[in-house]
Motif scaffolding. Structure first.
Motif, mmCIF file in Angstrom:
data_model
loop_
_atom_site.group_PDB
_atom_site.id
_atom_site.type_symbol
_atom_site.label_atom_id
_atom_site.label_comp_id
_atom_site.label_asym_id
_atom_site.label_seq_id
_atom_site.Cartn_x
_atom_site.Cartn_y
_atom_site.Cartn_z
ATOM 1 N N CYS A 42 -22.693 -44.281 57.054
ATOM 2 C CA CYS A 42 -22.510 -42.851 57.285
ATOM 3 C C CYS A 42 -21.814 -42.163 56.121
ATOM 4 N N GLY A 43 -21.315 -42.934 55.156
ATOM 5 C CA GLY A 43 -20.635 -42.336 54.017
ATOM 6 C C GLY A 43 -19.137 -42.567 54.032
ATOM 7 N N CYS A 44 -18.597 -43.095 55.143
ATOM 8 C CA CYS A 44 -17.152 -43.294 55.237
ATOM 9 C C CYS A 44 -16.713 -44.543 54.486
ATOM 10 N N ASP A 45 -17.639 -45.449 54.185
ATOM 11 C CA ASP A 45 -17.347 -46.673 53.435
ATOM 12 C C ASP A 45 -16.544 -47.705 54.202
ATOM 13 N N THR A 46 -16.484 -47.571 55.505
ATOM 14 C CA THR A 46 -15.919 -48.642 56.321
ATOM 15 C C THR A 46 -16.576 -49.960 55.912
ATOM 16 N N ALA A 47 -15.745 -50.998 55.685
ATOM 17 C CA ALA A 47 -16.270 -52.261 55.161
ATOM 18 C C ALA A 47 -16.001 -53.396 56.141
ATOM 19 N N TYR A 48 -17.017 -54.202 56.384
ATOM 20 C CA TYR A 48 -16.901 -55.350 57.281
ATOM 21 C C TYR A 48 -16.813 -56.615 56.452
ATOM 22 N N PHE A 49 -15.912 -57.525 56.888
ATOM 23 C CA PHE A 49 -15.612 -58.690 56.069
ATOM 24 C C PHE A 49 -16.140 -59.988 56.653
ATOM 25 N N ASP A 50 -16.477 -60.887 55.758
ATOM 26 C CA ASP A 50 -16.625 -62.301 56.074
ATOM 27 C C ASP A 50 -15.430 -62.999 55.475
ATOM 28 N N LEU A 51 -14.941 -64.003 56.193
ATOM 29 C CA LEU A 51 -13.746 -64.690 55.731
ATOM 30 C C LEU A 51 -13.938 -66.185 55.929
ATOM 31 N N ASP A 52 -13.574 -66.951 54.929
ATOM 32 C CA ASP A 52 -13.599 -68.402 55.045
ATOM 33 C C ASP A 52 -12.363 -68.827 55.845
ATOM 34 N N ARG A 53 -12.551 -69.041 57.138
ATOM 35 C CA ARG A 53 -11.404 -69.296 58.022
ATOM 36 C C ARG A 53 -10.745 -70.635 57.762
ATOM 37 N N HIS A 54 -11.424 -71.519 57.049
ATOM 38 C CA HIS A 54 -10.807 -72.806 56.752
ATOM 39 C C HIS A 54 -9.847 -72.695 55.582
ATOM 40 N N ALA A 55 -9.961 -71.614 54.841
ATOM 41 C CA ALA A 55 -9.179 -71.495 53.612
ATOM 42 C C ALA A 55 -7.854 -70.775 53.838
ATOM 43 N N VAL A 56 -7.675 -70.180 55.028
ATOM 44 C CA VAL A 56 -6.493 -69.340 55.229
ATOM 45 C C VAL A 56 -5.790 -69.646 56.540
ATOM 46 N N GLU A 57 -4.551 -69.211 56.625
ATOM 47 C CA GLU A 57 -3.776 -69.242 57.855
ATOM 48 C C GLU A 57 -4.024 -67.944 58.607
ATOM 49 N N PRO A 58 -4.262 -68.021 59.938
ATOM 50 C CA PRO A 58 -4.405 -66.766 60.680
ATOM 51 C C PRO A 58 -3.061 -66.049 60.819
ATOM 52 N N ALA A 59 -3.116 -64.736 60.938
ATOM 53 C CA ALA A 59 -1.912 -63.973 61.234
ATOM 54 C C ALA A 59 -1.491 -64.281 62.673
ATOM 55 N N PRO A 60 -0.186 -64.273 62.945
ATOM 56 C CA PRO A 60 0.288 -64.647 64.287
ATOM 57 C C PRO A 60 0.152 -63.519 65.302
ATOM 58 N N SER A 61 -1.046 -62.938 65.398
ATOM 59 C CA SER A 61 -1.217 -61.765 66.258
ATOM 60 C C SER A 61 -2.071 -62.067 67.490
ATOM 61 N N GLY A 62 -2.306 -63.364 67.772
ATOM 62 C CA GLY A 62 -3.046 -63.717 68.979
ATOM 63 C C GLY A 62 -4.547 -63.640 68.790
ATOM 64 N N PRO A 63 -5.298 -63.916 69.872
ATOM 65 C CA PRO A 63 -6.748 -64.042 69.773
ATOM 66 C C PRO A 63 -7.511 -62.717 69.741
ATOM 67 N N GLY A 64 -6.853 -61.623 70.062
ATOM 68 C CA GLY A 64 -7.579 -60.363 70.198
ATOM 69 C C GLY A 64 -7.792 -59.635 68.886
ATOM 70 N N THR A 65 -8.353 -58.430 69.017
ATOM 71 C CA THR A 65 -8.535 -57.545 67.881
ATOM 72 C C THR A 65 -7.324 -56.625 67.782
ATOM 73 N N VAL A 66 -6.648 -56.659 66.649
ATOM 74 C CA VAL A 66 -5.461 -55.818 66.487
ATOM 75 C C VAL A 66 -5.548 -55.026 65.189
ATOM 76 N N VAL A 67 -4.812 -53.918 65.177
ATOM 77 C CA VAL A 67 -4.686 -53.139 63.957
ATOM 78 C C VAL A 67 -3.556 -53.750 63.137
ATOM 79 N N ALA A 68 -3.903 -54.333 62.002
ATOM 80 C CA ALA A 68 -2.897 -54.985 61.160
ATOM 81 C C ALA A 68 -2.173 -53.966 60.290
ATOM 82 N N ALA A 69 -2.866 -52.886 59.955
ATOM 83 C CA ALA A 69 -2.254 -51.848 59.141
ATOM 84 C C ALA A 69 -2.918 -50.523 59.448
ATOM 85 N N GLU A 70 -2.131 -49.468 59.376
ATOM 86 C CA GLU A 70 -2.614 -48.135 59.717
ATOM 87 C C GLU A 70 -1.915 -47.171 58.775
#
Ligand SMILES: [Zn+2]
Length: 130
Positions: A42-70
């Motif tokens: 739509c022009g807003c440039d919202t970007a969706y990510f792929d992440l190699d989950r084996h390469a990183v530690e998850p943030a301690p924010s639980g299993p749900g979808t959370v806003v990490a930064a606003e």
């Protein structure tokens, strides 16, 4: 890594996931491991990510979808036409959303990047309503 992040995405992530906030540290450490899977058309440039989950530690924010930064986006005149949101799912960086609140001002990742770079502040009017 297969490909590097687009500069606009990298810059905005770097700015909104500040080093001084412990909540931002885990997703910040994931940034080198993500790549952009798709962008909103739509022009807003919202970007969706792929992440190699084996390469990183998850943030301690639980299993749900959370806003990490606003982070609100400010124009030079102090108007705030939208904000940037960073979402994690299950503690993993998932997408960077540019959200518009204004009918008059077009907001995109470029607007956000400029706001963050210039350090645009809210207008006196907005500040007074706090
Ligand atoms: Zn969009």
């Amino acid at each position: 890594m297969a490909e590097t992040l687009p500069a606009d995405v990298a810059l905005v992530l770097d700015a909104v996931l500040g080093e001084d906030d412990p909540v931002h540290l885990a997703p910040r450490r994931q940034v080198p491991h993500i790549r952009v899977r798709g962008r909103c058309t739509c022009g807003c440039d919202t970007a969706y990510f792929d992440l190699d989950r084996h390469a990183v530690e998850p943030a301690p924010s639980g299993p749900g979808t959370v806003v990490a930064a606003e982070v609100p986006i400010f124009m030079e005149d102090g108007e705030c036409p939208g904000e940037v949101l960073v979402f994690t799912q299950g503690g993993y960086l998932s997408w960077l959303e540019v959200c518009s609140w204004s009918d008059e001002t077009e907001v995109s990742l470029a607007t956000a990047e400029r706001s963050l770079r210039l350090g645009c502040q809210p207008s006196d009017k907005a500040e007074a309503t706090k």
